[in-house]
Design an enzyme around this catalytic site. Structure first.
Site, short mmCIF file in Angstrom:
data_model
loop_
_atom_site.label_atom_id
_atom_site.label_comp_id
_atom_site.label_asym_id
_atom_site.label_seq_id
_atom_site.Cartn_x
_atom_site.Cartn_y
_atom_site.Cartn_z
N CYS A 2 0.85 -1.20 0.00
CA CYS A 2 0.00 0.00 0.00
C CYS A 2 0.88 1.24 0.00
O CYS A 2 1.93 1.28 0.64
CB CYS A 2 -0.94 0.10 1.19
N ARG A 27 3.66 -0.17 -4.93
CA ARG A 27 3.49 -0.74 -3.59
C ARG A 27 2.19 -1.54 -3.46
O ARG A 27 1.96 -2.22 -2.46
CB ARG A 27 3.49 0.37 -2.54
N TRP A 75 -2.89 -2.66 -1.55
CA TRP A 75 -2.63 -4.08 -1.78
C TRP A 75 -3.42 -4.78 -0.68
O TRP A 75 -3.07 -4.68 0.50
CB TRP A 75 -1.14 -4.36 -1.65
N ASN A 101 -1.41 1.75 5.79
CA ASN A 101 -0.58 0.71 5.19
C ASN A 101 -0.13 -0.21 6.33
O ASN A 101 0.59 0.25 7.21
CB ASN A 101 0.62 1.36 4.50
N GLY A 102 -0.56 -1.46 6.31
CA GLY A 102 -0.15 -2.37 7.39
C GLY A 102 -1.32 -3.27 7.78
O GLY A 102 -2.30 -3.41 7.05
N GLU A 488 16.38 -17.67 -10.20
CA GLU A 488 15.99 -16.28 -10.43
C GLU A 488 15.31 -16.12 -11.80
O GLU A 488 14.31 -15.41 -11.93
CB GLU A 488 17.24 -15.38 -10.30
N LYS A 492 11.53 -14.75 -12.32
CA LYS A 492 11.22 -13.59 -13.18
C LYS A 492 10.09 -13.94 -14.13
O LYS A 492 9.16 -13.16 -14.32
CB LYS A 492 12.42 -13.16 -14.01
N GLU A 495 6.61 -14.43 -12.27
CA GLU A 495 5.93 -13.29 -11.66
C GLU A 495 5.40 -12.29 -12.66
O GLU A 495 4.42 -11.60 -12.37
CB GLU A 495 6.81 -12.61 -10.59
N HIS A 511 16.43 -36.47 -11.16
CA HIS A 511 15.74 -37.00 -9.97
C HIS A 511 14.26 -36.63 -9.96
O HIS A 511 13.62 -36.66 -8.92
CB HIS A 511 16.44 -36.49 -8.71
N LYS A 610 5.73 -4.27 -4.66
CA LYS A 610 7.18 -4.13 -4.64
C LYS A 610 7.75 -4.35 -3.25
O LYS A 610 8.79 -4.94 -3.06
CB LYS A 610 7.54 -2.73 -5.14
O1 M6R Z 1 12.78 -5.66 -1.07
P1 M6R Z 1 13.26 -7.08 -0.89
O2 M6R Z 1 14.51 -7.34 -1.64
O3 M6R Z 1 13.36 -7.49 0.54
O4 M6R Z 1 12.11 -7.94 -1.55
C1 M6R Z 1 12.15 -9.33 -1.51
C2 M6R Z 1 11.15 -9.92 -2.47
O5 M6R Z 1 9.85 -9.52 -2.16
C3 M6R Z 1 11.45 -9.52 -3.92
O6 M6R Z 1 12.75 -9.84 -4.29
C4 M6R Z 1 10.45 -10.21 -4.88
O7 M6R Z 1 10.67 -11.59 -4.88
C5 M6R Z 1 10.57 -9.63 -6.28
N1 M6R Z 1 9.28 -9.33 -6.81
C6 M6R Z 1 11.25 -10.51 -7.23
O8 M6R Z 1 11.36 -9.95 -8.50
#
Ligand code: M6R
Length: 615
Positions: A2, A27, A75, A101-102, A488, A492, A495, A511, A610
């Site tokens: 948020c 956010r 969010w 926010n929270g 990674e 990517k 998501e 395996h 984010k």
């Molecule tokens: O801000 P942070 O690096 O702590 O965030 C961790 C994850 O939320 C963040 O890396 C998330 O997995 C990303 N969307 C990946 O692209």
């Protein structure tokens, strides 16, 4: 999660709040709302959807006038994203409005209590409970709004960044923070509030970051009063000079922030080692490490805690710390670590990695480690973030603002910082020779140019994306340093394109995942010249015999994989331990183009945010 924005001053609040919400949409973006005080009425408009949808609603529903306002981009935590659950929420009298926010964890018991006292609720949110609790305290004790907020917050369990306005105090905004970030921009007789400083950087460079358990009473034409929520005592405000500028948070001609941020990596990596890597003097200088060298050298082990992409950077660091500095490393998901009963001693060093510096699970893991006596070192991108402040020492990544939800330049700059630390410790421990150390520095300095070269495969990667954009599954394989890169790459793709993808250590394929392979399955295999090349080539053969489609990420000039793979993407040669900085580039571009071709919202993928400030 948020984003919250507020304005109080001499300008029209509406355009500032709307523009600010757009900058904070990373956010959370499932609903948005605004409250504007026009001198007589508190006009509220809110809707499911994005800030652009809110603009349409405002046009139809309310007056845009007013020099005081608050806005929210959400969010969802409690209650589905719909118009009613959107913020701002009002109290039963309609006099008070709040954005939040929270999470208020004890909202259920508070709600029952309030219902028993005659309050009613329109939404399913914890936030509506909080604003009615504030109203209840205010009415019962005949208090001013600031005091009522302070007393109410002492009854609350959870996390919050809030802004509250009262129709009867039209020149005042009350804000408070516990666990969720909140910045105040101080202009000339005007104040801005926001979850980060981006909504107000063109108006002022002076900002106060509220600390946990602090609240501020912001009144037009008066100095800000910051108080401790617990005992109402006054706190001296610390005004900082902001370093970011508008250009850094704009797309600068790129279609998406993600693409801009992918292309920013040569500069971001360079900015990250600049002033730290002194090749000619053959030294690495990092204040956070130098100041705590004894602790690092005496450490029994390093425990890395992080989430998501940052966790993948931690996995790369595990290889490099063990390889170069010979320090045992364990890499933990912060969310698991915090709820285990981990064995932590004073001889452990915990490294917390986080781009945003606000991830709730990572923050909680840090608090746990500190409570058990460990020394905690932070690797963060956002200066002044909660994690940066909570850790005992640290090193910033200097990637600049990362706005695309999919983390890109944060990953490569985290690896850069962690590599510098590993090298510095290796030198101090004598586990690396002087000539190898020099060679590393030289290679590291060449990485930005090599990333530029890797980016030149852009058009070719776009063609590959076009071929595979409609598949339902992808497999990513890598070994050693490139196993975390495979994870990674898969993250990517998942998501932002919503295609299912798995990352695996190449040798683990046999395996289980090998059963998935048929002529429809694309498999991205990282097969650079350094690092188990022959073994990975054998894995590629195994895929080929099962007719899987092979996309090989190889070192420039590779011949063997070229003959076996359906497609190859070349990256420049480098040391094995630095190769993740290059091999990750094509994987970022591949997922970016697939998502764009599928018409997905690359910068704001569904269900994500984010900065994950809830657990
Ligand atoms: O801000 P942070 O690096 O702590 O965030 C961790 C994850 O939320 C963040 O890396 C998330 O997995 C990303 N969307 C990946 O692209």
């Amino acid at each position: 999660m948020c984003g919250i924005v507020g304005y109080l001053g001499h300008r029209e609040a509406y355009p500032i709040i709307i523009e600010g919400l757009k900058r904070l949409e990373y956010r959370g973006y499932d609903s948005a709302g605004i409250a504007l005080f026009d001198g007589t009425n508190l006009n509220i408009s809110k809707t499911k959807g994005k800030v652009a949808d809110l603009e349409n609603c405002v046009e139809k529903q309310i007056s845009k006038n007013g020099n005081l306002g608050i806005g929210h981009t959400r969010w969802a935590t409690h209650g589905v994203p719909n118009d009613v659950n959107s913020h701002p929420h009002t109290s039963n009298s309609g006099n008070l409005a709040i954005i939040h926010n929270g999470i208020i964890e004890n909202y259920d018991s508070l709600k029952k209590e309030l219902i028993s006292r005659g309050y009613s609720f329109k939404s399913d949110t914890d936030t509506e409970v909080l604003i009615n609790l504030i109203e209840d305290v205010k009415k019962k004790e005949g208090l001013k709004i600031g005091k009522a907020v302070q007393i109410a917050l002492n009854q609350v369990v959870g996390a919050y960044a809030i802004a509250v306005v009262d129709k009867n105090s039209p020149e005042e905004i009350i804000i408070a923070r516990l666990g969720s970030p909140l910045a105040i921009g101080i202009g000339d007789n005007e104040f801005f509030i926001a979850s980060d400083a981006s909504p107000f950087i063109e108006y002022t460079k002076n900002a106060i970051y509220l600390e946990d358990e602090e609240m501020a009473i912001i009144k037009k034409g008066k100095d800000i009063k910051i108080r401790k929520i617990k005992d109402d005592s006054l706190v001296d405000p610390y005004v900082q000079q902001l370093q970011i500028n508008l250009e850094q948070i704009e797309k600068s001609g790129f279609d998406h922030f993600m693409l801009k941020e992918i292309y920013e990596q040569p500069k971001a990596i360079n900015d990250t080692y600049r002033g730290r890597l002194l090749r000619e003097e053959a030294i690495i200088k990092m204040a956070g490490v130098e100041d705590n060298m004894k602790k690092f050298l005496n450490a029994n082990r390093i425990i890395i805690v992080a989430c998501g992409t940052s966790w993948h950077a931690g996995l790369v660091a595990e290889y490099i710390f063990e390889d170069l500095a010979r320090i045992p490393v364990e890499v933990e998901y912060a969310s698991e670590f915090r709820y285990r009963n981990p064995v932590i001693t004073e001889k452990d060093i915990v490294i917390a990695i986080s781009q945003s510096g606000e991830t709730a699970d990572t923050l909680a893991a840090i608090k746990l480690a500190k409570s058990r006596g460990a020394f905690v070192f932070g690797v963060c991108n956002v200066v002044g973030s909660s994690i940066a402040r909570e850790t005992d020492a640290g090193a910033y990544t200097h990637a600049g603002p990362e706005i695309g939800v999919a983390s890109t330049k944060a990953f490569t700059t985290q690896i850069t910082v962690l590599t510098l630390i590993a090298l510095r410790l290796a030198r101090a421990k004598g586990t690396i020779s002087s000539s190898d150390f020099r060679h590393y520095l030289l290679e590291l300095e060449m990485i930005p140019k090599k990333v530029e070269k890797a980016l030149q495969a852009d058009a070719h990667i776009k063609e590959i994306a076009d071929i595979y954009k409609n598949v339902s599954n992808f497999l990513y394989l890598g070994r050693g340093y490139n196993f975390p890169v495979a994870l990674e790459g898969a993250l990517k793709l998942k998501e932002i394109s919503y295609i299912h993808a798995e990352g695996y250590p190449a040798a683990e394929m046999k395996h289980g995942p090998i059963a998935l392979i048929d002529e429809n399955m694309p498999i991205v295999v990282i097969a650079t010249k350094t690092g188990h090349y022959d073994k990975v080539v054998s894995n590629i053969q195994e895929i080929k015999s099962r007719k899987g489609k092979i996309i090989g990420v190889v070192t420039e000039g590779d011949i063997t994989v070229r003959e076996l793979a359906d497609h190859i993407i070349e990256v420049p040669d480098t040391l094995e331990s630095l190769s993740p900085l290059l091999t990750t580039i094509p994987l970022q571009l591949l997922s970016y183009y697939i998502a764009v071709m599928l018409g997905k919202n690359v910068d704001q993928p569904r269900n994500l945010a984010k900065s994950v400030t809830v657990e």
